[in-house]
Design a protein around this motif. Structure first.
Motif, PDB file in Angstrom:
ATOM      1  N   ARG A  27      12.807  10.670  -5.238  1.00  0.00           N
ATOM      2  CA  ARG A  27      12.414  11.509  -3.938  1.00  0.00           C
ATOM      3  C   ARG A  27      13.705  11.221  -2.988  1.00  0.00           C
ATOM      4  O   ARG A  27      13.345  10.338  -2.183  1.00  0.00           O
ATOM      5  CB  ARG A  27      11.259  10.945  -3.574  1.00  0.00           C
ATOM      6  CG  ARG A  27      10.316  11.565  -2.313  1.00  0.00           C
ATOM      7  CD  ARG A  27       9.446  10.614  -1.759  1.00  0.00           C
ATOM      8  NE  ARG A  27       9.994   9.221  -1.181  1.00  0.00           N
ATOM      9  CZ  ARG A  27       9.420   8.410  -0.592  1.00  0.00           C
ATOM     10  NH1 ARG A  27       7.914   8.649  -0.427  1.00  0.00           N
ATOM     11  NH2 ARG A  27      10.036   7.208  -0.180  1.00  0.00           N
ATOM     12  N   PRO A  28      14.720  12.251  -2.733  1.00  0.00           N
ATOM     13  CA  PRO A  28      15.613  11.966  -1.694  1.00  0.00           C
ATOM     14  C   PRO A  28      15.250  12.111  -0.103  1.00  0.00           C
ATOM     15  O   PRO A  28      15.781  11.671   0.683  1.00  0.00           O
ATOM     16  CB  PRO A  28      16.612  12.880  -2.201  1.00  0.00           C
ATOM     17  CG  PRO A  28      15.757  13.819  -2.917  1.00  0.00           C
ATOM     18  CD  PRO A  28      14.714  13.397  -3.368  1.00  0.00           C
ATOM     19  N   ASP A  29      14.059  13.084  -0.070  1.00  0.00           N
ATOM     20  CA  ASP A  29      13.685  13.648   1.346  1.00  0.00           C
ATOM     21  C   ASP A  29      12.528  12.857   1.813  1.00  0.00           C
ATOM     22  O   ASP A  29      12.087  13.428   2.942  1.00  0.00           O
ATOM     23  CB  ASP A  29      13.692  14.957   1.410  1.00  0.00           C
ATOM     24  CG  ASP A  29      12.275  15.334   0.234  1.00  0.00           C
ATOM     25  OD1 ASP A  29      11.691  14.722  -0.147  1.00  0.00           O
ATOM     26  OD2 ASP A  29      12.008  16.629   0.131  1.00  0.00           O
ATOM     27  N   GLY A  30      11.835  11.785   1.263  1.00  0.00           N
ATOM     28  CA  GLY A  30      10.840  11.125   1.805  1.00  0.00           C
ATOM     29  C   GLY A  30       9.483  12.291   1.731  1.00  0.00           C
ATOM     30  O   GLY A  30       8.398  11.676   2.242  1.00  0.00           O
ATOM     31  N   ARG A  31       9.325  13.385   0.972  1.00  0.00           N
ATOM     32  CA  ARG A  31       8.384  14.189   1.098  1.00  0.00           C
ATOM     33  C   ARG A  31       8.071  14.497  -0.489  1.00  0.00           C
ATOM     34  O   ARG A  31       6.745  14.459  -0.856  1.00  0.00           O
ATOM     35  CB  ARG A  31       8.570  15.195   1.859  1.00  0.00           C
ATOM     36  CG  ARG A  31       8.756  15.064   3.346  1.00  0.00           C
ATOM     37  CD  ARG A  31       8.686  16.166   4.228  1.00  0.00           C
ATOM     38  NE  ARG A  31      10.184  16.982   4.036  1.00  0.00           N
ATOM     39  CZ  ARG A  31      10.254  18.139   3.246  1.00  0.00           C
ATOM     40  NH1 ARG A  31       9.139  18.548   2.597  1.00  0.00           N
ATOM     41  NH2 ARG A  31      11.303  18.713   2.918  1.00  0.00           N
ATOM     42  N   VAL A  55       6.321  16.623  -7.362  1.00  0.00           N
ATOM     43  CA  VAL A  55       4.970  16.001  -6.959  1.00  0.00           C
ATOM     44  C   VAL A  55       5.200  15.638  -5.586  1.00  0.00           C
ATOM     45  O   VAL A  55       6.176  15.584  -5.127  1.00  0.00           O
ATOM     46  CB  VAL A  55       4.761  14.686  -8.004  1.00  0.00           C
ATOM     47  CG1 VAL A  55       4.652  15.129  -9.397  1.00  0.00           C
ATOM     48  CG2 VAL A  55       5.818  13.642  -8.006  1.00  0.00           C
ATOM     49  N   ALA A  56       3.741  15.913  -4.997  1.00  0.00           N
ATOM     50  CA  ALA A  56       3.764  15.474  -3.694  1.00  0.00           C
ATOM     51  C   ALA A  56       3.790  13.926  -3.406  1.00  0.00           C
ATOM     52  O   ALA A  56       3.000  13.196  -3.938  1.00  0.00           O
ATOM     53  CB  ALA A  56       2.557  15.906  -2.813  1.00  0.00           C
ATOM     54  N   LEU A  57       4.644  13.639  -2.703  1.00  0.00           N
ATOM     55  CA  LEU A  57       5.123  11.972  -2.534  1.00  0.00           C
ATOM     56  C   LEU A  57       5.614  11.624  -1.120  1.00  0.00           C
ATOM     57  O   LEU A  57       6.595  11.018  -0.853  1.00  0.00           O
ATOM     58  CB  LEU A  57       6.131  11.496  -3.594  1.00  0.00           C
ATOM     59  CG  LEU A  57       6.313  10.098  -3.738  1.00  0.00           C
ATOM     60  CD1 LEU A  57       4.867   9.720  -4.591  1.00  0.00           C
ATOM     61  CD2 LEU A  57       7.281  10.075  -5.126  1.00  0.00           C
ATOM     62  N   ALA A  58       4.778  12.164  -0.193  1.00  0.00           N
ATOM     63  CA  ALA A  58       5.299  12.009   1.330  1.00  0.00           C
ATOM     64  C   ALA A  58       4.973  10.513   1.706  1.00  0.00           C
ATOM     65  O   ALA A  58       4.113   9.816   1.019  1.00  0.00           O
ATOM     66  CB  ALA A  58       4.327  12.716   2.144  1.00  0.00           C
ATOM     67  N   ARG A  59       5.948   9.967   2.545  1.00  0.00           N
ATOM     68  CA  ARG A  59       5.650   8.647   2.968  1.00  0.00           C
ATOM     69  C   ARG A  59       4.449   8.502   3.490  1.00  0.00           C
ATOM     70  O   ARG A  59       4.066   9.151   4.444  1.00  0.00           O
ATOM     71  CB  ARG A  59       6.603   8.318   4.187  1.00  0.00           C
ATOM     72  CG  ARG A  59       8.111   8.525   3.359  1.00  0.00           C
ATOM     73  CD  ARG A  59       9.299   7.940   4.200  1.00  0.00           C
ATOM     74  NE  ARG A  59       8.948   6.357   4.386  1.00  0.00           N
ATOM     75  CZ  ARG A  59       9.922   5.450   5.108  1.00  0.00           C
ATOM     76  NH1 ARG A  59      10.539   6.017   6.076  1.00  0.00           N
ATOM     77  NH2 ARG A  59       9.666   4.159   4.949  1.00  0.00           N
ATOM     78  N   ARG A  60       3.526   7.522   3.325  1.00  0.00           N
ATOM     79  CA  ARG A  60       2.100   7.445   3.567  1.00  0.00           C
ATOM     80  C   ARG A  60       2.113   6.917   5.174  1.00  0.00           C
ATOM     81  O   ARG A  60       2.703   5.913   5.480  1.00  0.00           O
ATOM     82  CB  ARG A  60       1.453   6.423   2.950  1.00  0.00           C
ATOM     83  CG  ARG A  60       1.437   6.647   1.525  1.00  0.00           C
ATOM     84  CD  ARG A  60       0.473   5.871   0.509  1.00  0.00           C
ATOM     85  NE  ARG A  60      -0.811   6.177   0.755  1.00  0.00           N
ATOM     86  CZ  ARG A  60      -1.741   5.241   0.091  1.00  0.00           C
ATOM     87  NH1 ARG A  60      -1.341   4.265  -0.339  1.00  0.00           N
ATOM     88  NH2 ARG A  60      -3.005   5.513   0.295  1.00  0.00           N
ATOM     89  N   ALA A  81       0.920  -1.297  -0.024  1.00  0.00           N
ATOM     90  CA  ALA A  81      -0.023   0.191  -0.142  1.00  0.00           C
ATOM     91  C   ALA A  81       0.960   1.279  -0.109  1.00  0.00           C
ATOM     92  O   ALA A  81       0.522   2.321  -0.650  1.00  0.00           O
ATOM     93  CB  ALA A  81      -0.788   0.017   1.319  1.00  0.00           C
ATOM     94  N   ARG A  82       1.995   1.152   0.650  1.00  0.00           N
ATOM     95  CA  ARG A  82       2.951   2.318   0.499  1.00  0.00           C
ATOM     96  C   ARG A  82       3.448   2.797  -0.756  1.00  0.00           C
ATOM     97  O   ARG A  82       3.834   3.867  -0.884  1.00  0.00           O
ATOM     98  CB  ARG A  82       4.192   1.965   1.698  1.00  0.00           C
ATOM     99  CG  ARG A  82       3.683   1.932   2.933  1.00  0.00           C
ATOM    100  CD  ARG A  82       4.910   2.029   3.924  1.00  0.00           C
ATOM    101  NE  ARG A  82       4.439   1.731   5.269  1.00  0.00           N
ATOM    102  CZ  ARG A  82       4.323   0.698   5.884  1.00  0.00           C
ATOM    103  NH1 ARG A  82       4.794  -0.791   5.289  1.00  0.00           N
ATOM    104  NH2 ARG A  82       3.829   0.447   7.188  1.00  0.00           N
ATOM    105  N   ILE A  83       3.346   1.834  -1.727  1.00  0.00           N
ATOM    106  CA  ILE A  83       3.629   2.492  -3.024  1.00  0.00           C
ATOM    107  C   ILE A  83       2.687   2.592  -3.960  1.00  0.00           C
ATOM    108  O   ILE A  83       3.068   2.988  -5.364  1.00  0.00           O
ATOM    109  CB  ILE A  83       4.957   1.186  -3.583  1.00  0.00           C
ATOM    110  CG1 ILE A  83       3.951  -0.021  -4.072  1.00  0.00           C
ATOM    111  CG2 ILE A  83       5.806   0.879  -2.577  1.00  0.00           C
ATOM    112  CD1 ILE A  83       4.782  -1.350  -4.755  1.00  0.00           C
TER     113      ILE A  83
END
Length: 316
Positions: free
Chosen positions: A251-255, A269-274, A174-176
């Motif tokens: 995405r190096p910063d997890g956000r 793009v918004a790609l924060a860890r869920r 689900a995290r991906i």
């Protein structure tokens, strides 16, 4: 409202639930499923219940938390019922099992299941080797694990591959979801060249990075390499190689991620860890078998590991 029932029985717990329902404090008719959570880590029970409560706002349910205590203690069942503001949009029953009861959580759970409602089992930490063969797993239509919280995440993911049964899933999958959506959408834009290879770079112990690589290998049927990175946690980058130029999501910063592809300016793009609550809510949206997850597990055997060379990302 939190009601403690020390040294009790499931019959007494059920009677208390009926009493609460008659008082109008609990409406079981609105519950769409029973979510059974199994854990041996009592210290982290509250954060798991909080995640389930957040998910219940989308999926009103009865949550049964089975917290297995010391097996050398005397046989005892301590229960707790939470309703109202302490239970989100659900009703929460916490069962703390001691002694021989710790190995028979299913017998304590069965009398408390909602009638005619599907059952979902969730192991937020160390899961059984074969979830479908676990006594509580056999009660469930869906069985959710979380390889990332295992003592050895990659070994846990390998165990999921070997033991997969229809109805199994893992929160690492689900995290991906957002990664898969962005990469698939990028292929819908010109040029429409065939993908010739792919790579995924991430934390060496990230099961999500492995599953993303397995998904690409299974769906694209091209060579996929899984590389290691020390730049950040989880997945750092994914690249789809084409003759006209690569599609890369970095995405190096997890956000925040940067998506680059031929003929298009780089896009942030918004790609924060869920968070866990968001992932468990997604898993509860479907109760049928997840065939794409199954194929991603199969695709893991086609992924090679090694160093991945990347172009310079200056200015991205």
């Amino acid at each position: 409202m939190i009601i403690d029932l020390p040294a009790t029985t499931t019959s007494q717990v059920n009677s208390k639930l009926v009493h609460l329902r008659e008082q109008g404090g609990v409406n079981a008719l609105s519950r769409v499923l029973t979510l059974v959570i199994v854990t041996d880590d009592d210290a982290r029970t509250e954060e798991v219940i909080d995640a389930a409560n957040d998910a219940s706002r989308e999926h009103p349910c009865r949550v049964i938390m089975v917290a297995r205590g010391a097996k050398k203690a005397a046989n005892r069942l301590d229960a707790q019922i939470r309703v109202g503001g302490d239970a989100g949009a659900s009703e929460v029953i916490v069962l703390r099992l001691y002694g021989q009861l710790a190995d028979h959580g299913d017998s304590c759970v069965v009398p408390l299941l909602l009638p005619d409602a599907p059952v979902v089992a969730w192991w937020p930490y160390d899961a059984p080797a074969v979830p479908a063969s676990d006594p509580i797993g056999r009660l469930a239509a869906r069985r959710i694990t979380d390889a990332a919280n295992d003592r050895n995440p990659l070994r846990a993911l390998d165990a999921r591959t070997k033991s997969y049964t229809q109805g199994d899933s893992d929160l690492a999958w689900a995290r991906i979801t957002h990664w898969r959506a962005l990469l698939a959408a990028a292929l819908d834009l010109p040029p429409y060249d065939r993908v010739t290879g792919a790579s995924v770079v991430g934390d060496p112990n990230s099961p999500s990075a492995d599953l993303l690589a397995g998904w690409l290998a299974a769906r694209l049927k091209v060579p996929v390499r899984r590389g290691k990175s020390t730049e950040g946690e989880g997945i750092v980058s994914a690249e789809l190689q084409r003759r006209s130029g690569s599609i890369e999501l970095y995405r190096p910063d997890g956000r925040i991620g940067t998506l680059t592809q031929p003929g298009q300016p780089p896009r942030r793009v918004a790609l924060a860890r869920r968070p866990v609550a968001e992932c468990i809510a997604e898993e509860l949206r479907r109760l049928d078998a997840d065939e794409i997850y199954s194929s991603a597990l199969t695709g893991l055997s086609k992924v090679t590991r090694g160093r991945v060379a990347h172009k310079s990302r200056s200015g991205s």
